[in-house]
Scaffold this motif. Structure first.
Motif, short mmCIF file in Angstrom:
data_model
loop_
_atom_site.label_atom_id
_atom_site.label_comp_id
_atom_site.label_asym_id
_atom_site.label_seq_id
_atom_site.Cartn_x
_atom_site.Cartn_y
_atom_site.Cartn_z
N ILE A 101 13.11 -10.74 26.33
CA ILE A 101 14.47 -11.24 26.49
C ILE A 101 14.43 -12.48 27.39
N GLU A 102 14.64 -13.65 26.80
CA GLU A 102 14.39 -14.89 27.52
C GLU A 102 15.26 -15.05 28.76
N GLU A 103 16.48 -14.51 28.73
CA GLU A 103 17.36 -14.65 29.89
C GLU A 103 16.78 -14.01 31.15
N THR A 104 15.96 -12.96 30.98
CA THR A 104 15.37 -12.30 32.15
C THR A 104 14.33 -13.17 32.82
N GLN A 105 13.80 -14.17 32.10
CA GLN A 105 12.79 -15.04 32.68
C GLN A 105 13.35 -15.85 33.85
N VAL A 106 14.60 -16.25 33.74
CA VAL A 106 15.19 -17.13 34.75
C VAL A 106 15.28 -16.42 36.10
N SER A 108 13.57 -14.05 37.07
CA SER A 108 12.23 -13.63 37.48
C SER A 108 11.40 -14.80 37.96
N LEU A 109 11.97 -16.00 37.96
CA LEU A 109 11.23 -17.18 38.42
C LEU A 109 10.93 -17.10 39.92
N PRO A 110 9.75 -17.52 40.33
CA PRO A 110 9.44 -17.54 41.76
C PRO A 110 10.40 -18.46 42.51
N TYR A 111 10.91 -17.97 43.60
CA TYR A 111 11.78 -18.74 44.51
C TYR A 111 13.07 -19.25 43.86
N ILE A 112 13.52 -18.61 42.77
CA ILE A 112 14.79 -19.02 42.15
C ILE A 112 15.97 -18.65 43.06
N PHE A 113 15.82 -17.56 43.83
CA PHE A 113 16.87 -17.15 44.75
C PHE A 113 16.52 -17.55 46.18
N ARG A 114 17.48 -18.06 46.88
CA ARG A 114 17.26 -18.49 48.27
C ARG A 114 17.21 -17.32 49.23
N SER A 115 17.88 -16.23 48.87
CA SER A 115 17.95 -15.05 49.73
C SER A 115 18.44 -13.87 48.89
N VAL A 116 18.42 -12.70 49.48
CA VAL A 116 18.94 -11.52 48.79
C VAL A 116 20.44 -11.66 48.56
N ASP A 117 21.16 -12.21 49.53
CA ASP A 117 22.60 -12.42 49.37
C ASP A 117 22.88 -13.36 48.20
N HIS A 118 22.08 -14.41 48.07
CA HIS A 118 22.24 -15.34 46.94
C HIS A 118 22.01 -14.60 45.62
N MET A 119 21.00 -13.74 45.58
CA MET A 119 20.73 -12.96 44.37
C MET A 119 21.92 -12.07 44.03
N HIS A 120 22.49 -11.42 45.05
CA HIS A 120 23.64 -10.54 44.81
C HIS A 120 24.81 -11.31 44.21
N LYS A 121 25.09 -12.48 44.74
CA LYS A 121 26.21 -13.29 44.24
C LYS A 121 26.00 -13.68 42.78
N VAL A 122 24.78 -14.01 42.44
CA VAL A 122 24.47 -14.40 41.06
C VAL A 122 24.58 -13.20 40.11
N MET A 123 23.94 -12.10 40.47
CA MET A 123 23.87 -10.95 39.57
C MET A 123 25.19 -10.20 39.48
N VAL A 322 19.31 -21.96 35.09
CA VAL A 322 18.64 -22.29 36.35
C VAL A 322 19.58 -23.15 37.21
N ALA A 323 20.19 -24.16 36.60
CA ALA A 323 21.09 -25.05 37.32
C ALA A 323 22.29 -24.30 37.87
N ARG A 324 22.83 -23.37 37.08
CA ARG A 324 23.99 -22.60 37.54
C ARG A 324 23.62 -21.68 38.70
#
Length: 329
Positions: A101-106, A108-123, A322-324
């Protein structure tokens, strides 16, 4: 599918049904859920909590039986079983889906998230919903994202303080081309391997180490055989709770809504358990004498990931995602 494969799935299905029957649960529909982690692990407890919510909200009609500790197999195998409808629910890492599933690649990219809080906001937002929806085309229903912590390298040989220290070392990674490329970009050698084989592989010198978060480094016992842990935090990859589309389609629309909401409502509970477990695991590992390298310059690690992005973020769709993510504050 081979006769042997069909037979194996049938045996697993029968075993799961018997286990549910002897558990004494009164639910009319007992959903079978798989997790590779041990009993008491935050993801395991979160799915149990979801089961309690389901029982309350359906007045006992629907419940969940959690098969922890890879009782139904390692993640790659249980994903297939879930697609076939042998397993109803499955808590799995996103890594094994990267090649499917190509969307999961994004995410899973190294350093795509700046922090856990950033990850939470995105997901927790539209991007997360978009990724969940992508699973349906693969006979799975994406229900919710759980935390997977920050993954860092650990090994049995030496403290890693720079990218140069990684050169030539052998590390286990999840079965994902992206993670293989990530380790290769750092000058190390990646060995895709099921999670359950890692301890003995480090112990016998087949590999030098692996990469994971505090709770997994603890619960797996890997800190016993790989005492050097470097907090480079190269990955902050969420984990996912999926349901078999075959099982989902058997539910009424009303019950589907209840299941989806119960999954969503288990997320805050999981995050609370996760934060507590991270602290507990870190204290235990430090007390056991593991050498933790916390003061590390991540810039060279981040710069080394450029070829990984160039190889795996190729379509306009993925570049836009990625940009979003990077624009999410």
């Amino acid at each position: 599918m081979s006769i042997l494969r069909k037979f194996g799935l049938a045996v697993l299905a029968s075993a799961a049904i018997v286990a549910s029957a002897v558990s004494g649960q009164a639910a009319e529909l007992m959903l079978r859920s798989s997790d590779t982690h041990p009993d008491g692990y935050p993801t395991v407890e979160a799915v149990k909590y979801m089961g309690k919510l389901l029982e309350e909200r359906t007045k006992g009609r629907i419940g969940i039986e959690v098969f922890h500790s890879a009782q139904l197999g390692e993640e790659k195998d249980t994903i297939e079983q879930t697609q076939f409808g042998v397993i109803d629910l499955n808590r799995v890492s996103l890594g094994p889906f990267n090649n499917i599933i190509e969307e999961t690649q994004v995410v899973s990219l190294p350093y795509i998230f700046r922090s856990v809080d950033h990850m939470h906001k995105v997901m927790d937002g539209p991007i997360g919903d978009e990724i969940l929806a992508a699973f349906e085309a693969h006979d799975l229903i994406g229900l919710a994202f759980y935390d997977g912590g920050s993954r860092s390298f650990y090994n049995s040989e030496k403290p890693i303080k720079s990218v140069d220290d990684l050169k030539g070392m052998k590390f286990r990674v999840m079965q994902s081309d992206m993670f293989v490329d990530m380790v290769g970009a750092l000058g190390a050698n990646a060995t895709p391997m099921p999670y359950g084989e890692v301890y003995s592989a480090i112990q016998t010198g087949v590999i030098d180490g692996a990469e994971n978060n505090w709770p997994s480094y603890d619960s797996s016992g890997h800190f016993e055989v790989a005492k050097y842990y470097t907090l480079d935090e190269h990955l902050i990859v969420p984990e996912i709770l999926v349901m078999s589309k075959k099982s989902w389609d058997k539910l009424s629309p009303e019950d589907q809504a209840v299941v989806r909401q119960a999954a969503k409502d288990s997320v805050p509970h999981m995050r609370e358990l996760w934060a507590a477990q991270e602290k507990k695991s870190e204290e235990k590992i430090r007390a056991a004498g593991a050498e933790v390298v916390a003061d590390i310059d991540k810039t060279p690690f981040i710069e080394a990931m450029k070829p990984v992005y160039e190889k795996h973020v190729t379509s306009e769709k993925l570049k836009d995602m990625v940009a979003r993510i990077q624009a999410t504050k």
